[in-house]
Design a protein around this motif. Structure first.
Motif, mmCIF file in Angstrom:
data_model
loop_
_atom_site.group_PDB
_atom_site.id
_atom_site.type_symbol
_atom_site.label_atom_id
_atom_site.label_comp_id
_atom_site.label_asym_id
_atom_site.label_seq_id
_atom_site.Cartn_x
_atom_site.Cartn_y
_atom_site.Cartn_z
ATOM 1 N N MET A 37 0.893 -1.162 0.133
ATOM 2 C CA MET A 37 -0.022 0.016 0.036
ATOM 3 C C MET A 37 0.939 1.089 0.090
ATOM 4 N N CYS A 77 -0.599 4.573 -0.985
ATOM 5 C CA CYS A 77 -1.696 4.669 0.085
ATOM 6 C C CYS A 77 -1.193 4.511 1.356
ATOM 7 N N TRP A 90 -12.753 -0.034 2.496
ATOM 8 C CA TRP A 90 -12.402 1.156 2.410
ATOM 9 C C TRP A 90 -13.375 2.224 3.389
ATOM 10 N N LEU A 98 -14.585 2.653 -2.902
ATOM 11 C CA LEU A 98 -13.339 2.316 -3.259
ATOM 12 C C LEU A 98 -13.207 3.537 -4.300
ATOM 13 N N TRP A 129 -9.017 4.959 -8.439
ATOM 14 C CA TRP A 129 -7.527 4.635 -8.506
ATOM 15 C C TRP A 129 -7.318 3.319 -7.825
ATOM 16 N N MET A 130 -7.989 2.968 -6.713
ATOM 17 C CA MET A 130 -7.467 1.878 -6.152
ATOM 18 C C MET A 130 -8.152 0.575 -6.644
#
Length: 139
Positions: free
Chosen positions: A47, A52, A119, A130, A133-134
């Protein structure tokens, strides 16, 4: 034991790390709770690598559940290879998976586990969708 990761899981990260002396228990092998730390470390490393970073006051990932299957004992001074996979994005969640091998025995999975990542909006204390991009990274 050779374990094949199904094709729908996407390989996203590898991490090498040593078994530390303090990871072992009175039985002389890595304590079962430490495997969850190994998988957590691999997941967090991935991550962070994708940008992230933990956001305790914003939005980000938390774990809804976790599991681990133990196949072969690990002990000090093993050197480990942890491989992280992701799959099954949904509105607010995706699945993460991890295999743990000894570097000295490539392809022999000593433990395999995973976690459902949800999330959340930390301020609201509830799940949220979410980010695009994730979703793209875990699809």
């Amino acid at each position: 034991m050779k374990i094949d990761i199904p094709q729908h899981k996407k390989r996203v990260h590898e991490l090498r790390m040593p078994v530390r002396w303090g990871d072992m228990d009175a039985m002389g092998h890595v304590n079962n709770s430490v495997y969850f730390r190994y998988m957590e470390t691999a997941r967090i490393e991935w991550m962070c690598a994708i940008g992230c970073q933990p956001a305790p006051h914003g939005q980000g990932p938390v774990i809804a559940n976790a599991f681990c299957n133990f196949h072969h004992q690990l002990e000090h001074p093993d050197q480990l290879l942890l491989t992280t996979y992701v799959s099954d994005p949904r509105r607010c969640t995706f699945e993460s998976w991890c295999t743990i091998e000894r570097e000295s025995e490539p392809g022999v999975v000593c433990a395999a586990g995973g976690a459902t990542v949800i999330w959340v909006d930390a301020a609201l204390r509830k799940a949220c969708p979410l980010p695009d991009w994730m979703r793209a990274l875990v699809s």
